[in-house]
Enzyme design. Structure first.
Site, mmCIF file in Angstrom:
data_model
loop_
_atom_site.group_PDB
_atom_site.id
_atom_site.type_symbol
_atom_site.label_atom_id
_atom_site.label_comp_id
_atom_site.label_asym_id
_atom_site.label_seq_id
_atom_site.Cartn_x
_atom_site.Cartn_y
_atom_site.Cartn_z
ATOM 1 N N GLY A 96 35.761 4.853 -16.851
ATOM 2 C CA GLY A 96 37.057 5.134 -17.491
ATOM 3 C C GLY A 96 37.059 4.720 -18.954
ATOM 4 O O GLY A 96 38.101 4.366 -19.510
ATOM 5 N N GLY A 112 39.590 5.831 -21.796
ATOM 6 C CA GLY A 112 41.014 5.558 -21.636
ATOM 7 C C GLY A 112 41.575 4.603 -22.672
ATOM 8 O O GLY A 112 40.869 4.164 -23.590
ATOM 9 N N GLN A 113 42.851 4.286 -22.506
ATOM 10 C CA GLN A 113 43.532 3.410 -23.473
ATOM 11 C C GLN A 113 42.800 2.074 -23.604
ATOM 12 O O GLN A 113 42.555 1.591 -24.707
ATOM 13 C CB GLN A 113 44.992 3.161 -23.033
ATOM 14 C CG GLN A 113 45.801 2.397 -24.080
ATOM 15 C CD GLN A 113 47.122 1.835 -23.551
ATOM 16 O OE1 GLN A 113 47.425 1.921 -22.361
ATOM 17 N NE2 GLN A 113 47.897 1.256 -24.436
ATOM 18 N N ASP A 173 31.904 10.239 -12.392
ATOM 19 C CA ASP A 173 33.113 10.432 -11.593
ATOM 20 C C ASP A 173 33.039 9.399 -10.461
ATOM 21 O O ASP A 173 32.134 9.477 -9.620
ATOM 22 C CB ASP A 173 33.104 11.865 -11.048
ATOM 23 C CG ASP A 173 34.263 12.129 -10.096
ATOM 24 O OD1 ASP A 173 34.999 11.184 -9.761
ATOM 25 O OD2 ASP A 173 34.414 13.294 -9.681
ATOM 26 N N TYR A 196 50.354 3.862 -6.789
ATOM 27 C CA TYR A 196 49.519 3.118 -7.744
ATOM 28 C C TYR A 196 49.529 1.616 -7.415
ATOM 29 O O TYR A 196 48.481 0.971 -7.376
ATOM 30 C CB TYR A 196 50.071 3.378 -9.145
ATOM 31 C CG TYR A 196 49.439 2.605 -10.270
ATOM 32 C CD1 TYR A 196 48.135 2.856 -10.688
ATOM 33 C CD2 TYR A 196 50.173 1.641 -10.959
ATOM 34 C CE1 TYR A 196 47.585 2.159 -11.749
ATOM 35 C CE2 TYR A 196 49.631 0.947 -12.028
ATOM 36 C CZ TYR A 196 48.329 1.214 -12.422
ATOM 37 O OH TYR A 196 47.790 0.526 -13.481
ATOM 38 N N LYS A 207 46.566 -1.018 -6.250
ATOM 39 C CA LYS A 207 46.233 -2.250 -6.973
ATOM 40 C C LYS A 207 46.125 -3.430 -6.011
ATOM 41 O O LYS A 207 45.242 -4.275 -6.150
ATOM 42 C CB LYS A 207 47.264 -2.516 -8.077
ATOM 43 C CG LYS A 207 47.143 -1.575 -9.249
ATOM 44 C CD LYS A 207 45.757 -1.663 -9.852
ATOM 45 C CE LYS A 207 45.483 -0.733 -10.980
ATOM 46 N NZ LYS A 207 44.048 -0.651 -11.313
ATOM 47 N N ILE A 262 50.363 -2.444 -21.513
ATOM 48 C CA ILE A 262 49.500 -2.725 -22.668
ATOM 49 C C ILE A 262 49.942 -1.903 -23.875
ATOM 50 O O ILE A 262 50.083 -0.679 -23.792
ATOM 51 C CB ILE A 262 48.022 -2.397 -22.349
ATOM 52 C CG1 ILE A 262 47.569 -3.155 -21.093
ATOM 53 C CG2 ILE A 262 47.133 -2.732 -23.537
ATOM 54 C CD1 ILE A 262 47.641 -4.659 -21.181
HETATM 55 N N1 LIG Z 1 47.368 0.626 -19.814
HETATM 56 C C1 LIG Z 1 48.142 -0.218 -19.153
HETATM 57 O O1 LIG Z 1 49.277 -0.474 -19.571
HETATM 58 C C2 LIG Z 1 47.626 -0.906 -17.912
HETATM 59 C C3 LIG Z 1 48.414 -1.913 -17.347
HETATM 60 C C4 LIG Z 1 47.960 -2.546 -16.196
HETATM 61 C C5 LIG Z 1 46.733 -2.210 -15.653
HETATM 62 N N2 LIG Z 1 45.986 -1.229 -16.212
HETATM 63 C C6 LIG Z 1 44.718 -0.892 -15.574
HETATM 64 O O2 LIG Z 1 43.639 -0.886 -16.504
HETATM 65 C C7 LIG Z 1 42.685 0.110 -16.128
HETATM 66 C C8 LIG Z 1 42.466 1.068 -17.286
HETATM 67 O O3 LIG Z 1 43.702 1.650 -17.627
HETATM 68 P P1 LIG Z 1 43.931 2.536 -18.929
HETATM 69 O O4 LIG Z 1 45.258 2.189 -19.464
HETATM 70 O O5 LIG Z 1 42.772 2.490 -19.840
HETATM 71 O O6 LIG Z 1 44.070 3.962 -18.243
HETATM 72 P P2 LIG Z 1 43.818 5.408 -18.849
HETATM 73 O O7 LIG Z 1 44.536 6.384 -18.009
HETATM 74 O O8 LIG Z 1 44.077 5.419 -20.316
HETATM 75 O O9 LIG Z 1 42.264 5.560 -18.634
HETATM 76 C C9 LIG Z 1 41.720 5.714 -17.359
HETATM 77 C C10 LIG Z 1 40.485 6.551 -17.477
HETATM 78 O O10 LIG Z 1 39.996 6.804 -16.158
HETATM 79 C C11 LIG Z 1 39.417 8.075 -16.189
HETATM 80 N N3 LIG Z 1 39.266 8.646 -14.853
HETATM 81 C C12 LIG Z 1 40.144 9.411 -14.160
HETATM 82 N N4 LIG Z 1 39.583 9.846 -13.016
HETATM 83 C C13 LIG Z 1 38.329 9.335 -12.992
HETATM 84 C C14 LIG Z 1 37.256 9.442 -12.082
HETATM 85 N N5 LIG Z 1 37.359 10.181 -10.975
HETATM 86 N N6 LIG Z 1 36.109 8.789 -12.368
HETATM 87 C C15 LIG Z 1 35.991 8.066 -13.498
HETATM 88 N N7 LIG Z 1 36.964 7.927 -14.399
HETATM 89 C C16 LIG Z 1 38.124 8.564 -14.157
HETATM 90 C C17 LIG Z 1 40.328 8.910 -17.069
HETATM 91 O O11 LIG Z 1 39.625 10.035 -17.596
HETATM 92 C C18 LIG Z 1 40.711 7.913 -18.152
HETATM 93 O O12 LIG Z 1 39.868 8.033 -19.281
HETATM 94 C C19 LIG Z 1 43.240 0.795 -14.874
HETATM 95 O O13 LIG Z 1 42.691 0.171 -13.736
HETATM 96 C C20 LIG Z 1 44.720 0.501 -14.959
HETATM 97 O O14 LIG Z 1 45.302 0.513 -13.694
HETATM 98 C C21 LIG Z 1 46.409 -0.566 -17.341
#
Ligand SMILES: NC(=O)c1ccc[n+]([C@@H]2O[C@H](COP(=O)([O-])OP(=O)(O)OC[C@H]3O[C@@H](n4cnc5c(N)ncnc54)[C@H](O)[C@@H]3O)[C@@H](O)[C@H]2O)c1
Length: 319
Positions: free
Chosen positions: A8, A11-12, A53, A143, A147, A173
């Site tokens: 991932g 992602g963010q 994936d 979701y 978790k 975040i």
């Molecule tokens: N951003 C927040 O506010 C926040 C808060 C609490 C927890 N989290 C956790 O942090 C982690 C990262 O979150 P994020 O904000 O970067 O999320 P995000 O949605 O920005 O990024 C997640 C990434 O996972 C990828 N993804 C989707 N399906 C996939 C698959 N089958 N195989 C591999 N990758 C895949 C997506 O393409 C994306 O790039 C997650 O576990 C999320 O639950 C995030």
């Protein structure tokens, strides 16, 4: 030296975590693994990358083997709002994908697997203020259930199979590099874009919805610090509360108005996201993380707002 893979990574969080890991452990030792979303240029161009994936165990195993990985940060996920809309996708990524990651990690004898949890692991029956680390959880979203599954499976794989799984319950975040996708707390990023570009923003949560939040540098610090913590000092593993700040949309808007006096906030409440937010805590008791591995955030809301504005103004209006 560690050999790290981040799922991932586009992602963010991944697009900030990968550069931080590369700065610490060397560019060539951190593999950015993306799926569906393309990696941002600064991540793709600065070290090894792969397509993984997490729903495909063979692809996962191949990446771990080919890159001789010993440490995994598993960020591949479907976030809260999208998971409610796409149950099958959420099952495949958030449940099966996590299981695949844990099994592949055991098979490849990884030294450490970091799996972020979230405040979404709590629910309406959880004490909302200063939520204790160990308390009733019972989340009401797909979701959130995933978790809790991640936390319990992480602790189980550690206890039963000796796999060192660690995780923190991240709050919402706030960051400027990559925009969030489908989270309930995304307003706290979108409001900055609205304020800088149009001096206004329509918020989908009620003005008094208090939620725990964290600025990205602290989130990166928490993930890297928990991974480095001395294992013998840990009583918890995959389920640490980490707090930094808590605020409401109205408070964040006031803070922005101090810096951009013309900024106007309107409210167009989305009942789906409001219901999710209402089921989450207002603030967290993170004393377990502080005691067991020295957690200490650096940013409060005002410091975060100042830093966000500096970086986002530069990004959105480079001249
Ligand atoms: N951003 C927040 O506010 C926040 C808060 C609490 C927890 N989290 C956790 O942090 C982690 C990262 O979150 P994020 O904000 O970067 O999320 P995000 O949605 O920005 O990024 C997640 C990434 O996972 C990828 N993804 C989707 N399906 C996939 C698959 N089958 N195989 C591999 N990758 C895949 C997506 O393409 C994306 O790039 C997650 O576990 C999320 O639950 C995030």
């Amino acid at each position: 030296m560690k050999r790290i893979l981040v799922t991932g990574a586009a992602g963010q969080i991944g697009s900030d975590l990968v550069p931080a890991l590369r700065a610490k452990y060397g560019n060539e030792n951190v593999v950015a693994a993306a799926h569906a979303t393309p990696l941002p240029a600064h991540v793709r161009g600065s070290g090894p990358h792969a397509t993984v994936d997490v729903g495909e165990p063979a692809a996962l195993r191949r990446a771990l083997r080919e890159h001789r990985v010993d440490t995994l940060y598993h960020l591949g996920s479907i976030l809260s709002v999208l998971a409610e809309k796409q149950r099958h996708l959420s099952w495949r990524v958030n449940f099966e994908g996590l299981h695949n990651v844990l099994e592949a990690s055991v098979e490849h004898d990884l030294k450490c697997v970091v799996v972020p949890s979230s405040i979404a692991a709590f629910g309406p029956e959880t004490p909302a203020d200063d939520t204790p680390n160990d308390t009733i959880q019972r989340p009401t979203t797909s979701y959130g259930i995933s978790k809790v599954f991640g936390e319990l499976m992480g602790n189980y794989y550690h206890r039963a199979l000796g796999l060192d799984v660690r995780g923190v319950r991240l709050p919402g975040i706030v960051s400027w590099a990559t925009e969030p996708t489908a989270g309930t707390t995304d307003y706290a990023v979108a409001i900055f874009y609205g304020a800088i570009l149009n001096e206004r923003y329509a918020c989908y949560l009620e003005p008094d919805t208090r939620l725990p939040m964290m600025y990205m540098p602290d989130a990166i610090g928490a993930l890297m610090q928990v991974a480095e913590a001395e294992g013998s000092a840990l009583r918890h593993r995959a389920d640490f509360n980490v707090g930094a700040m808590s605020f409401t949309p109205a408070e964040l808007a006031d803070s922005l108005r101090k810096r951009i006096p013309a900024f106007r906030m309107e409210y167009e409440v989305d009942p789906v996201r409001q219901a999710i937010a209402d089921s989450w805590p207002n603030s967290l008791d993170d004393s377990a993380a502080r005691e067991e591995w020295g957690w200490k955030p650096r940013y409060d809301m005002e410091a975060m707002v100042d830093d966000m504005l500096v970086h986002l103004k530069r990004k959105l209006r480079p001249d």
